[in-house]
Design an enzyme around this catalytic site. Sequence first.
Site, mmCIF file in Angstrom:
data_model
loop_
_atom_site.group_PDB
_atom_site.id
_atom_site.type_symbol
_atom_site.label_atom_id
_atom_site.label_comp_id
_atom_site.label_asym_id
_atom_site.label_seq_id
_atom_site.Cartn_x
_atom_site.Cartn_y
_atom_site.Cartn_z
ATOM 1 N N HIS A 137 -1.176 -7.779 -4.492
ATOM 2 C CA HIS A 137 -0.577 -6.715 -5.315
ATOM 3 C C HIS A 137 -1.689 -5.938 -6.009
ATOM 4 O O HIS A 137 -2.478 -6.501 -6.768
ATOM 5 C CB HIS A 137 0.342 -7.384 -6.350
ATOM 6 C CG HIS A 137 1.135 -6.478 -7.222
ATOM 7 N ND1 HIS A 137 2.309 -5.891 -6.834
ATOM 8 C CD2 HIS A 137 0.912 -6.082 -8.494
ATOM 9 C CE1 HIS A 137 2.797 -5.163 -7.831
ATOM 10 N NE2 HIS A 137 1.961 -5.267 -8.843
ATOM 11 N N HIS A 157 1.124 -0.912 -6.283
ATOM 12 C CA HIS A 157 2.007 -0.582 -7.410
ATOM 13 C C HIS A 157 1.386 0.579 -8.176
ATOM 14 O O HIS A 157 0.390 0.411 -8.871
ATOM 15 C CB HIS A 157 2.135 -1.838 -8.294
ATOM 16 C CG HIS A 157 2.968 -1.649 -9.521
ATOM 17 N ND1 HIS A 157 2.992 -2.581 -10.523
ATOM 18 C CD2 HIS A 157 3.791 -0.642 -9.915
ATOM 19 C CE1 HIS A 157 3.812 -2.154 -11.486
ATOM 20 N NE2 HIS A 157 4.301 -0.979 -11.139
ATOM 21 N N ASP A 193 7.709 -8.510 -11.682
ATOM 22 C CA ASP A 193 6.288 -8.275 -11.918
ATOM 23 C C ASP A 193 5.964 -8.300 -13.408
ATOM 24 O O ASP A 193 6.348 -7.404 -14.143
ATOM 25 C CB ASP A 193 5.927 -6.900 -11.324
ATOM 26 C CG ASP A 193 4.466 -6.589 -11.418
ATOM 27 O OD1 ASP A 193 4.089 -5.446 -11.137
ATOM 28 O OD2 ASP A 193 3.684 -7.489 -11.794
ATOM 29 N N MET A 232 9.921 -4.509 -13.620
ATOM 30 C CA MET A 232 8.861 -4.900 -14.550
ATOM 31 C C MET A 232 9.459 -5.858 -15.573
ATOM 32 O O MET A 232 10.489 -5.548 -16.182
ATOM 33 C CB MET A 232 8.308 -3.675 -15.282
ATOM 34 C CG MET A 232 7.453 -2.746 -14.454
ATOM 35 S SD MET A 232 6.050 -3.531 -13.668
ATOM 36 C CE MET A 232 5.167 -4.172 -15.083
ATOM 37 N N ASP A 291 -2.627 -3.223 -8.668
ATOM 38 C CA ASP A 291 -2.084 -2.494 -9.832
ATOM 39 C C ASP A 291 -2.921 -1.255 -10.112
ATOM 40 O O ASP A 291 -3.969 -1.329 -10.748
ATOM 41 C CB ASP A 291 -2.087 -3.407 -11.071
ATOM 42 C CG ASP A 291 -0.912 -4.362 -11.022
ATOM 43 O OD1 ASP A 291 -1.110 -5.561 -11.287
ATOM 44 O OD2 ASP A 291 0.202 -3.905 -10.716
ATOM 45 N N MET A 336 -3.689 2.004 -11.977
ATOM 46 C CA MET A 336 -3.362 2.542 -13.304
ATOM 47 C C MET A 336 -4.257 3.751 -13.602
ATOM 48 O O MET A 336 -5.462 3.720 -13.315
ATOM 49 C CB MET A 336 -3.599 1.465 -14.373
ATOM 50 C CG MET A 336 -2.751 0.224 -14.158
ATOM 51 S SD MET A 336 -3.022 -0.983 -15.481
ATOM 52 C CE MET A 336 -2.067 -2.360 -14.868
ATOM 53 N N SER A 357 -1.545 -10.542 -8.294
ATOM 54 C CA SER A 357 -1.978 -9.229 -8.792
ATOM 55 C C SER A 357 -3.485 -9.242 -9.032
ATOM 56 O O SER A 357 -3.989 -10.005 -9.866
ATOM 57 C CB SER A 357 -1.269 -8.911 -10.110
ATOM 58 O OG SER A 357 -2.008 -7.925 -10.789
ATOM 59 N N MET A 374 1.105 2.769 -11.067
ATOM 60 C CA MET A 374 1.444 3.048 -12.459
ATOM 61 C C MET A 374 0.668 4.295 -12.863
ATOM 62 O O MET A 374 -0.299 4.258 -13.651
ATOM 63 C CB MET A 374 1.078 1.846 -13.343
ATOM 64 C CG MET A 374 2.051 0.692 -13.165
ATOM 65 S SD MET A 374 1.427 -0.865 -13.772
ATOM 66 C CE MET A 374 0.410 -1.325 -12.369
#
Length: 218
Positions: free
Chosen positions: A31, A64, A173, A135, A33, A35, A6, A66
């Site tokens: 990965h 991913h 994750d 998660m 992330d 956000m 990540s 979020m």
Amino acid sequence: MILAPSLLSSDFGRLAEELLALEQAGLEWVHWDVMDGHFVPNITFGPPVIKALRKRSRLFFDVHLMIAEPERYLEAFAEAGADLLVVHAEASSHLPRTLSEIRRLGMKRGVALNPATPLHALEYVLPELDLVLLMSVNPGFGGQKFMPLTYRKLADLRGLISRSDSQALVQVDGGVDPGNTAALVKAGADVLVSGSAFFNFPPYAERLGVFAKAAAGA
Ligand code: DX5
Ligand code: ZN
């Protein structure tokens, strides 16, 4: 077992070099992330950053999301070069429509569940999924403690997948490290995401070997 480092725990000031180092170390996935400061408290990066790094990397971009209202950004992430787009079931009011749009845009499709979200939130779309992300921490930050409830949820998900002849990969994750890798692989994880337990322990090729050895012991 596929290890997906990540980038949240990488050096944001040297993303291109970090991606090259991952590739040279033998990693195949990375990965991202994403956000937005709404769905989770933190804000990280979005399509422009991913697009800039896309031309600098051959890694598989596992993105991913979020973020709230992910359906508003599918085209932007496809254009940025995401290979796999993972949306949170908790953030998607029309999951089937979002998933068919992700496929229309040419990306692999994943759904993520927060720790307390029951598996049946994705039960009826499971046959369409390429990946399910469980998660194992509350989303938003790296370096958190792994939540042991994940093991039971993982075993339950494996059962659900086998009953619905889905081909989905199972990704875990949050708080993953070489210490829980064997148990996670044994419980049915195909892809492990690791941020702090990976990037804080260079050199990356050696660290990959530590995870691979732990997974082989499953
Ligand atoms: C958390 C992210 C995770 C996190 C993993 O919201 O989805 O990918 O970056 O980081 P570690 O491995 O440090 O828990
Ligand atoms: Zn993540």
